[in-house]
Scaffold this motif. Structure first.
Motif, PDB file in Angstrom:
ATOM      1  N   ALA A 170       0.834  -1.211   0.000  1.00  6.41           N
ATOM      2  CA  ALA A 170       0.000   0.000   0.000  1.00  6.41           C
ATOM      3  C   ALA A 170       0.865   1.255   0.000  1.00  6.41           C
ATOM      4  O   ALA A 170       0.585   2.213  -0.724  1.00  6.41           O
ATOM      5  N   HIS A 171       1.919   1.245   0.806  1.00  5.80           N
ATOM      6  CA  HIS A 171       2.807   2.405   0.870  1.00  5.80           C
ATOM      7  C   HIS A 171       3.465   2.652  -0.482  1.00  5.80           C
ATOM      8  O   HIS A 171       3.530   3.789  -0.973  1.00  5.80           O
ATOM      9  N   ARG A 172       3.940   1.571  -1.127  1.00  4.77           N
ATOM     10  CA  ARG A 172       4.591   1.710  -2.425  1.00  4.77           C
ATOM     11  C   ARG A 172       3.626   2.270  -3.467  1.00  4.77           C
ATOM     12  O   ARG A 172       3.959   3.202  -4.206  1.00  4.77           O
ATOM     13  N   LEU A 173       2.410   1.730  -3.517  1.00  6.89           N
ATOM     14  CA  LEU A 173       1.457   2.159  -4.532  1.00  6.89           C
ATOM     15  C   LEU A 173       0.938   3.576  -4.273  1.00  6.89           C
ATOM     16  O   LEU A 173       0.703   4.338  -5.212  1.00  6.89           O
ATOM     17  N   LEU A 174       0.759   3.930  -3.001  1.00  5.23           N
ATOM     18  CA  LEU A 174       0.307   5.287  -2.691  1.00  5.23           C
ATOM     19  C   LEU A 174       1.382   6.314  -3.043  1.00  5.23           C
ATOM     20  O   LEU A 174       1.079   7.408  -3.515  1.00  5.23           O
ATOM     21  N   ARG A 175       2.652   5.952  -2.809  1.00  2.55           N
ATOM     22  CA  ARG A 175       3.732   6.849  -3.236  1.00  2.55           C
ATOM     23  C   ARG A 175       3.707   7.041  -4.745  1.00  2.55           C
ATOM     24  O   ARG A 175       3.810   8.174  -5.242  1.00  2.55           O
ATOM     25  N   LEU A 176       3.565   5.942  -5.476  1.00  5.74           N
ATOM     26  CA  LEU A 176       3.529   6.035  -6.932  1.00  5.74           C
ATOM     27  C   LEU A 176       2.344   6.873  -7.399  1.00  5.74           C
ATOM     28  O   LEU A 176       2.474   7.698  -8.308  1.00  5.74           O
ATOM     29  N   ALA A 177       1.184   6.681  -6.776  1.00  7.23           N
ATOM     30  CA  ALA A 177      -0.010   7.434  -7.160  1.00  7.23           C
ATOM     31  C   ALA A 177       0.161   8.930  -6.931  1.00  7.23           C
ATOM     32  O   ALA A 177      -0.391   9.753  -7.672  1.00  7.23           O
ATOM     33  N   ALA A 178       0.934   9.285  -5.894  1.00 11.32           N
ATOM     34  CA  ALA A 178       1.102  10.704  -5.556  1.00 11.32           C
ATOM     35  C   ALA A 178       2.160  11.396  -6.414  1.00 11.32           C
ATOM     36  O   ALA A 178       2.217  12.625  -6.447  1.00 11.32           O
ATOM     37  N   ILE A 179       2.998  10.630  -7.097  1.00 13.78           N
ATOM     38  CA  ILE A 179       4.026  11.217  -7.952  1.00 13.78           C
ATOM     39  C   ILE A 179       3.373  11.766  -9.221  1.00 13.78           C
ATOM     40  O   ILE A 179       2.530  11.109  -9.833  1.00 13.78           O
ATOM     41  N   THR A 180       3.736  12.975  -9.610  1.00 10.20           N
ATOM     42  CA  THR A 180       3.246  13.562 -10.845  1.00 10.20           C
ATOM     43  C   THR A 180       4.350  13.511 -11.895  1.00 10.20           C
ATOM     44  O   THR A 180       5.534  13.623 -11.566  1.00 10.20           O
ATOM     45  N   VAL A 181       3.964  13.333 -13.149  1.00 10.19           N
ATOM     46  CA  VAL A 181       4.903  13.329 -14.262  1.00 10.19           C
ATOM     47  C   VAL A 181       4.530  14.479 -15.185  1.00 10.19           C
ATOM     48  O   VAL A 181       3.398  14.532 -15.683  1.00 10.19           O
ATOM     49  N   GLU A 182       5.460  15.392 -15.411  1.00 12.28           N
ATOM     50  CA  GLU A 182       5.184  16.602 -16.175  1.00 12.28           C
ATOM     51  C   GLU A 182       6.146  16.740 -17.349  1.00 12.28           C
ATOM     52  O   GLU A 182       7.312  16.342 -17.256  1.00 12.28           O
ATOM     53  N   THR A 183       5.641  17.313 -18.429  1.00 11.02           N
ATOM     54  CA  THR A 183       6.493  17.665 -19.566  1.00 11.02           C
ATOM     55  C   THR A 183       7.130  19.018 -19.273  1.00 11.02           C
ATOM     56  O   THR A 183       6.425  19.982 -18.970  1.00 11.02           O
ATOM     57  N   VAL A 184       8.451  19.079 -19.330  1.00  8.53           N
ATOM     58  CA  VAL A 184       9.162  20.318 -19.026  1.00  8.53           C
ATOM     59  C   VAL A 184      10.085  20.667 -20.191  1.00  8.53           C
ATOM     60  O   VAL A 184      10.382  19.827 -21.051  1.00  8.53           O
ATOM     61  N   ASP A 185      10.544  21.888 -20.196  1.00  9.00           N
ATOM     62  CA  ASP A 185      11.534  22.308 -21.189  1.00  9.00           C
ATOM     63  C   ASP A 185      12.835  21.544 -20.952  1.00  9.00           C
ATOM     64  O   ASP A 185      13.288  21.411 -19.813  1.00  9.00           O
ATOM     65  N   GLY A 186      13.429  21.065 -22.030  1.00 16.51           N
ATOM     66  CA  GLY A 186      14.663  20.299 -21.891  1.00 16.51           C
ATOM     67  C   GLY A 186      15.823  21.092 -21.336  1.00 16.51           C
ATOM     68  O   GLY A 186      16.831  20.505 -20.904  1.00 16.51           O
ATOM     69  N   ALA A 187      15.717  22.424 -21.342  1.00 17.36           N
ATOM     70  CA  ALA A 187      16.769  23.279 -20.787  1.00 17.36           C
ATOM     71  C   ALA A 187      16.467  23.726 -19.369  1.00 17.36           C
ATOM     72  O   ALA A 187      17.266  24.468 -18.773  1.00 17.36           O
ATOM     73  N   SER A 188      15.342  23.310 -18.787  1.00 19.50           N
ATOM     74  CA  SER A 188      14.955  23.770 -17.457  1.00 19.50           C
ATOM     75  C   SER A 188      15.920  23.240 -16.404  1.00 19.50           C
ATOM     76  O   SER A 188      16.565  22.206 -16.594  1.00 19.50           O
ATOM     77  N   PRO A 189      16.022  23.928 -15.274  1.00 20.03           N
ATOM     78  CA  PRO A 189      16.916  23.455 -14.200  1.00 20.03           C
ATOM     79  C   PRO A 189      16.596  22.040 -13.740  1.00 20.03           C
ATOM     80  O   PRO A 189      17.506  21.251 -13.478  1.00 20.03           O
ATOM     81  N   ASP A 190      15.301  21.698 -13.640  1.00 17.24           N
ATOM     82  CA  ASP A 190      14.950  20.357 -13.183  1.00 17.24           C
ATOM     83  C   ASP A 190      15.384  19.295 -14.190  1.00 17.24           C
ATOM     84  O   ASP A 190      15.868  18.220 -13.810  1.00 17.24           O
ATOM     85  N   ALA A 191      15.205  19.595 -15.485  1.00 13.55           N
ATOM     86  CA  ALA A 191      15.621  18.638 -16.511  1.00 13.55           C
ATOM     87  C   ALA A 191      17.123  18.407 -16.464  1.00 13.55           C
ATOM     88  O   ALA A 191      17.599  17.264 -16.488  1.00 13.55           O
ATOM     89  N   ARG A 192      17.884  19.482 -16.376  1.00 14.22           N
ATOM     90  CA  ARG A 192      19.343  19.332 -16.392  1.00 14.22           C
ATOM     91  C   ARG A 192      19.832  18.684 -15.098  1.00 14.22           C
ATOM     92  O   ARG A 192      20.798  17.907 -15.104  1.00 14.22           O
ATOM     93  N   ALA A 193      19.170  18.971 -13.960  1.00 12.10           N
ATOM     94  CA  ALA A 193      19.562  18.338 -12.698  1.00 12.10           C
ATOM     95  C   ALA A 193      19.333  16.828 -12.770  1.00 12.10           C
ATOM     96  O   ALA A 193      20.152  16.036 -12.294  1.00 12.10           O
ATOM     97  N   CYS A 194      18.203  16.415 -13.369  1.00 10.55           N
ATOM     98  CA  CYS A 194      17.936  14.987 -13.518  1.00 10.55           C
ATOM     99  C   CYS A 194      18.967  14.335 -14.432  1.00 10.55           C
ATOM    100  O   CYS A 194      19.455  13.230 -14.155  1.00 10.55           O
ATOM    101  N   PRO A 253      18.813  20.142 -25.343  1.00 10.92           N
ATOM    102  CA  PRO A 253      17.448  20.631 -25.098  1.00 10.92           C
ATOM    103  C   PRO A 253      16.606  20.750 -26.366  1.00 10.92           C
ATOM    104  O   PRO A 253      15.410  20.444 -26.346  1.00 10.92           O
ATOM    105  N   ASP A 254      17.205  21.184 -27.485  1.00  8.74           N
ATOM    106  CA  ASP A 254      16.415  21.357 -28.711  1.00  8.74           C
ATOM    107  C   ASP A 254      15.940  20.021 -29.282  1.00  8.74           C
ATOM    108  O   ASP A 254      14.977  19.984 -30.057  1.00  8.74           O
TER     109      ASP A 254
END
Length: 322
Positions: free
Chosen positions: A154-178, A202-203
């Motif tokens: 339950a803990h594993r699935l609830l964590r997965l359910a709460a995670i959001t997946v977003e499309t971001v700019d390939g040059a964004s700080p979050d993209a480059r940090a990942c 990024p392009d």
């Protein structure tokens, strides 16, 4: 490509809205919430017999022995700034917490436990352990094992359910940090190391050319994946990565599914990818998700296996591009 999953049946790859959650499943979760919150005393103003409600007790726990910034606490607990500030001030007045300015960033305020706060959290942990042991003690060993395994799921699935997946700019700080974290991860895993100069630009992962996905847990990036155009009707999936702290949740598959859906939206009829020989778990995930191994299609020096998948949203009767 580090993966974090165990093989299951292939998931469909059609860019359609998620179906509504059945009412019975909603009722089941709500019924469990009502029962569990009552059993653990979440509704009591004197949680665990201490002179405070659950909210204040949980805040003391999250501050812990190392302290935390108010910004971190807001994200971790999902509280608005005003409510959090009121709770922190109440704990300050009781002599349990002190707040100071971060020495390296004047914009951050840091909450730390006082000696009295540390003593209270120690007692709180003792009482919480006793409460949990009391609940589990009503079961025999077999059923305790069954329950704790179910709670882990339950803990594993609830964590997965709460995670959001977003499309971001390939040059964004979050993209480059990942991507930086991805590069560091596989540099440690590949015997020959890894050159970050080979990461996508990024392009290549923006607009009609492709997409870059970032997964967020409590506001923090914990995974990514890239899609870029490979040729007419074909896309290539690159750099699917999951933070070590978020592995074994199923997030790698969710990112892969999201990238496939972005490929369908861009009119790609097939997606391809490659992987290193050392990433056995990634190869297992691809095969489980409907990818078939094909001959080499690129000059990636790190690749030893190449895969492709015909997308189910593609026009029927049209052969995969070559």
């Amino acid at each position: 490509m580090p993966a974090d999953e165990e093989p299951t049946a292939p998931a469909p790859t059609v860019a359609t809205p998620a179906p509504p959650v059945p009412a019975e499943q909603v009722k089941t979760l709500r019924r469990f919430n009502r029962y569990f919150t009552r059993r653990i005393g979440a509704l009591d103003d004197h949680y665990l017999g201490q002179d405070r409600p659950l909210g204040e007790a949980r805040l003391l726990f999250e501050i812990g022995g190392t302290g935390a910034s108010l910004r971190e606490l807001r994200a971790r607990l999902g509280l608005d700034a005003g409510y959090l500030s009121r709770m922190v001030r109440a704990l300050e007045r009781q002599g349990l917490v002190r707040v100071s300015v971060h020495p390296g960033d004047s914009r951050l305020r840091i909450a730390e436990l006082t000696a009295a706060g540390q003593a209270e959290i120690k007692e709180q942990n003792r009482l919480a352990d006793a409460l949990a042991a009391g609940l589990l003690g009503g079961l025999d060993a077999r059923r305790r094992t069954e329950l704790t395994r179910a709670l882990g799921t339950a803990h594993r699935l609830l964590r997965l359910a709460a995670i959001t997946v977003e499309t971001v700019d390939g040059a964004s700080p979050d993209a480059r940090a990942c991507l930086d974290a991805y590069a560091a991860d596989i540099d440690a895993r590949f015997p020959e190391g890894f050159d970050p100069a080979t990461l996508v630009r990024p392009d290549e992962v923006s607009g009609e050319a492709g997409a870059f996905l970032v997964a967020y847990e409590e506001g923090r990036p914990v995974g990514c994946g890239a899609l870029r155009r490979l040729g007419p009707g074909a896309g290539e999936i690159r750099h699917v990565w999951v933070d070590p702290g978020a592995r074994r949740l199923g997030l790698g598959r969710r990112l892969l599914d999201g990238l496939e859906q972005r490929a369908v939206e861009r009119g790609f009829t097939v997606v391809r990818l490659d992987t290193h020989a050392a990433l056995v778990e990634a190869q297992e995930m691809y095969r489980a998700c409907g990818y078939i191994e094909i001959p080499r299609y690129d000059d990636n020096v790190y690749a030893a296996h190449w895969f492709e998948k015909r997308l189910r949203g593609a026009r029927e009767g049209q052969p995969p591009p070559r």
